[in-house]
Design an enzyme around this catalytic site. Structure first.
Site, mmCIF file in Angstrom:
data_model
loop_
_atom_site.group_PDB
_atom_site.id
_atom_site.type_symbol
_atom_site.label_atom_id
_atom_site.label_comp_id
_atom_site.label_asym_id
_atom_site.label_seq_id
_atom_site.Cartn_x
_atom_site.Cartn_y
_atom_site.Cartn_z
ATOM 1 N N HIS A 1 3.534 3.479 8.081
ATOM 2 C CA HIS A 1 2.755 4.720 7.894
ATOM 3 C C HIS A 1 2.072 5.163 9.177
ATOM 4 O O HIS A 1 0.955 5.691 9.142
ATOM 5 C CB HIS A 1 1.706 4.510 6.782
ATOM 6 C CG HIS A 1 2.313 4.443 5.406
ATOM 7 N ND1 HIS A 1 2.586 5.552 4.648
ATOM 8 C CD2 HIS A 1 2.735 3.381 4.677
ATOM 9 C CE1 HIS A 1 3.130 5.179 3.488
ATOM 10 N NE2 HIS A 1 3.245 3.870 3.485
ATOM 11 N N ASP B 1 0.839 -1.543 3.853
ATOM 12 C CA ASP B 1 1.783 -1.236 2.758
ATOM 13 C C ASP B 1 3.105 -0.696 3.290
ATOM 14 O O ASP B 1 3.175 -0.103 4.361
ATOM 15 C CB ASP B 1 1.139 -0.201 1.818
ATOM 16 C CG ASP B 1 0.838 1.096 2.537
ATOM 17 O OD1 ASP B 1 0.190 1.034 3.610
ATOM 18 O OD2 ASP B 1 1.252 2.163 2.066
ATOM 19 N N GLU B 2 4.167 -0.898 2.481
ATOM 20 C CA GLU B 2 5.456 -0.220 2.652
ATOM 21 C C GLU B 2 6.004 -0.285 4.068
ATOM 22 O O GLU B 2 6.301 0.733 4.682
ATOM 23 C CB GLU B 2 5.317 1.239 2.217
ATOM 24 C CG GLU B 2 4.974 1.390 0.747
ATOM 25 C CD GLU B 2 4.952 2.841 0.297
ATOM 26 O OE1 GLU B 2 5.490 3.125 -0.775
ATOM 27 O OE2 GLU B 2 4.389 3.664 1.037
ATOM 28 N N VAL B 3 6.104 -1.483 4.641
ATOM 29 C CA VAL B 3 6.677 -1.602 5.988
ATOM 30 C C VAL B 3 8.179 -1.786 5.860
ATOM 31 O O VAL B 3 8.639 -2.758 5.260
ATOM 32 C CB VAL B 3 6.070 -2.803 6.739
ATOM 33 C CG1 VAL B 3 6.587 -2.844 8.171
ATOM 34 C CG2 VAL B 3 4.553 -2.695 6.728
ATOM 35 N N ASP C 1 0.872 -5.584 -0.614
ATOM 36 C CA ASP C 1 2.090 -6.002 0.106
ATOM 37 C C ASP C 1 1.787 -7.199 1.014
ATOM 38 O O ASP C 1 2.580 -8.117 1.125
ATOM 39 C CB ASP C 1 2.634 -4.865 0.975
ATOM 40 C CG ASP C 1 2.685 -3.539 0.231
ATOM 41 O OD1 ASP C 1 1.649 -3.156 -0.359
ATOM 42 O OD2 ASP C 1 3.733 -2.882 0.227
#
Ligand SMILES: CC(=O)N[C@H]1NC[C@H](CO)[C@H](O)[C@@H]1O
Length: 510
Positions: A247, A307-309, A360
């Site tokens: 992000h 988050d969300e890597v 995460d």
């Protein structure tokens, strides 16, 4: 018009009588109790007295005359006396702040007692909701006894100012409305992939190159300070989030070399991925940024994201692969991400700040500093996640069922209301590690045109879940009339809260 349990969120103990007292703005005053540690000059309460006077008697400056004449019963003076045990008027609310209060309303007077000024603010909000007008515009308050305190200490609301820029007034208005529902943490997801609106004093190019527009779509240092002070005056903490290593697309615009160059066919493709965890400059940059964040944001917590890597870009880059081998991570990119997050969490601890990270980081990571708070956001099986994380001894925040940026047709507030954050298999010790929760309003489809009606009154459902006694608030049907009335009160206060269902309010949104 009799108020039905006229306080949202429902106080722990509330006893109302049908005896009612007429109030006149001309004969109404807030005062400090003689035994109060805080007295006139207390910034938080002086401001609150003025603010709540205008909330309770919005037309008092203009129509005071005819309000008095229209009264049937000759009103008597009414004094609200506020006594706090500890002063601390010029400090900031924190995770340990005592928000409890007692409020006793009788003929001609109300006595509000609390330990801290933050508890007094919660009591003033409840008091303001007890005052009502009859059809002729006369003001009344019923004899009431309240003993109140929050079930959870951390009652948050996330705004995302990267997917769309939110002008300062929209943020300040949201803080006002948060205080009406006793929400006490503003989680400022200030930057993300699309834009970097935070104007850093250490790295001015981040917003100069990474914002949607470098003059009109940034938050200057004074904007940030205004948000923090506006929040402090309402007993609201401001927890900033600088989400990394994913992000971070907008970060690369103003900080060349920060992001991992992705490769295609053995050469750089021109696109970039997560922050490059293999070069020392990345850690130097993060250290400087976090040092600035520590000095700009007074709260003891910093949200580091995590988050969300996605690993695809890291995988494509030969230097990253070489680094993986050198570090003995083999092909396991979660080890690389852990290495990065561990470094950033350690920097944060070295700055005497406590980290909050998305789930995460826990899901793919073995070791996390014990005091790091974990935030649950993935919808599937969040109860299992609550069990796992608290079993590992971590404090947790529940946000997953309160992603109210997701909208649908109908009364979806009932879903938020039905959430029970401690409904998971675990010991009492584990249940205590649930420090609270957070309503999220992500910005992909939200900006200042629809933020408020999308947030309110739907966020109020989570606010009651996070403040009130569980057993007394199990039934959404019993809550409905109370929330309907509170939504009308929000309109009266100028908050453009959408309707729950068919009906009307005395003060429609004009
Ligand atoms: C922690 C988290 O929630 N990460 C992303 N997940 C989906 C959200 C929208 O619902 C946002 O895009 C957010 O950036």
């Amino acid at each position: 018009v009799q108020r039905v349990d006229g306080v949202w969120p429902l106080p722990q103990q509330l006893v109302q009588s049908s005896d009612r007292d007429p109030l006149s703005p001309l004969l109404f005053s807030f005062t400090y109790g003689t035994d109060s540690a805080a007295q006139t000059g207390c910034s938080v309460l002086d401001a609150a007295f003025n603010r709540y006077f205008s909330i309770i008697f919005p037309d008092s400056t203009t129509a005071s005359g005819n309000v008095l004449r229209s009264m049937w019963a000759e009103p008597q003076p009414f004094v609200v006396s506020v006594s706090v045990k500890t002063s601390g008027c010029d400090g900031y609310p924190d995770e340990d702040s005592d928000e409890s209060y007692t409020l006793s309303v009788s003929e001609g007077q109300a006595v509000l007692r609390s330990v801290t000024v933050w508890g007094a603010l919660r009591g003033l909000e409840s008091f303001s909701q007890l005052v009502y007008q009859d059809d002729y515009g006369s003001y009344f308050i019923n004899k009431t006894e309240i003993v109140d305190f929050p079930r959870f200490a951390f009652r948050g609301l996330l705004l995302d100012t990267s997917r769309h820029y939110l002008p300062l007034h929209a943020i300040l208005k949201t803080l006002d409305a948060m205080a009406y529902s006793k929400l006490n943490v503003f989680h400022w997801h200030i930057v993300d992939d699309p834009s970097f609106p935070y104007q850093s004093r250490t790295f001015p190019d981040l917003s100069k190159k990474g914002s949607f527009h470098p003059f009109t779509h940034i938050y200057t240092q004074s904007d940030v300070m205004r948000v923090i002070e506006h929040a402090r005056m309402r007993g609201i903490r401001v927890v900033p989030e600088f989400d990394s290593p994913g992000h971070t697309q907008s970060w690369g615009k103003g900080q060349p070399g920060l992001l991992t160059p992705c490769y295609k066919g053995g050469v750089p493709s021109g696109s970039f991925g997560p922050v490059d965890p293999t070069v020392d400059t990345t850690y130097k940059f993060m250290e400087s940024l976090l040092k600035e964040v520590k000095f700009v944001f007074p709260d003891t917590y910093v949200h580091l994201g995590g988050d969300e890597v996605s690993f695809a870009c890291w995988q494509s880059n030969p230097n990253v692969r070489k680094f993986m081998e050198k570090m003995g991570f083999g092909k396991d990119f979660t080890k690389l991400e852990s290495f990065y997050m561990e470094s950033v969490m350690n920097m944060t601890a070295a700055l005497n700040r406590t980290s909050i990270v998305w789930q995460d980081v826990f899901d793919y990571h073995e070791r996390i500093p014990q005091d790091t708070v974990l935030e649950i956001w993935k919808g599937a099986h969040y109860q299992a996640e609550l069990s796992r994380m608290t079993k590992a001894g971590h404090r947790v925040l529940l946000s997953a069922p309160w992603y109210i940026n997701h909208i649908s047709y109908g009364q979806d507030w009932r879903n938020s209301y039905a959430v029970q954050p401690q409904n998971f298999s675990g010991t009492e010790e584990q249940k205590k590690l649930v420090i609270g929760g957070e309503v999220a309003m992500w910005g992909e489809y939200v900006d200042a045109t629809n933020l408020t009606p999308r947030l309110w009154p739907r966020a109020c459902a989570a606010a009651e879940r996070l403040w009130s006694n569980e057993e007394k608030t199990l039934n959404a049907d019993l809550a409905f009339p109370r929330l309907e009335e509170f939504r009308c009160e929000l309109l009266r206060r100028g908050v453009q809260a959408e309707p729950l269902f068919v009906g009307h309010c005395k003060h429609e949104y004009d």
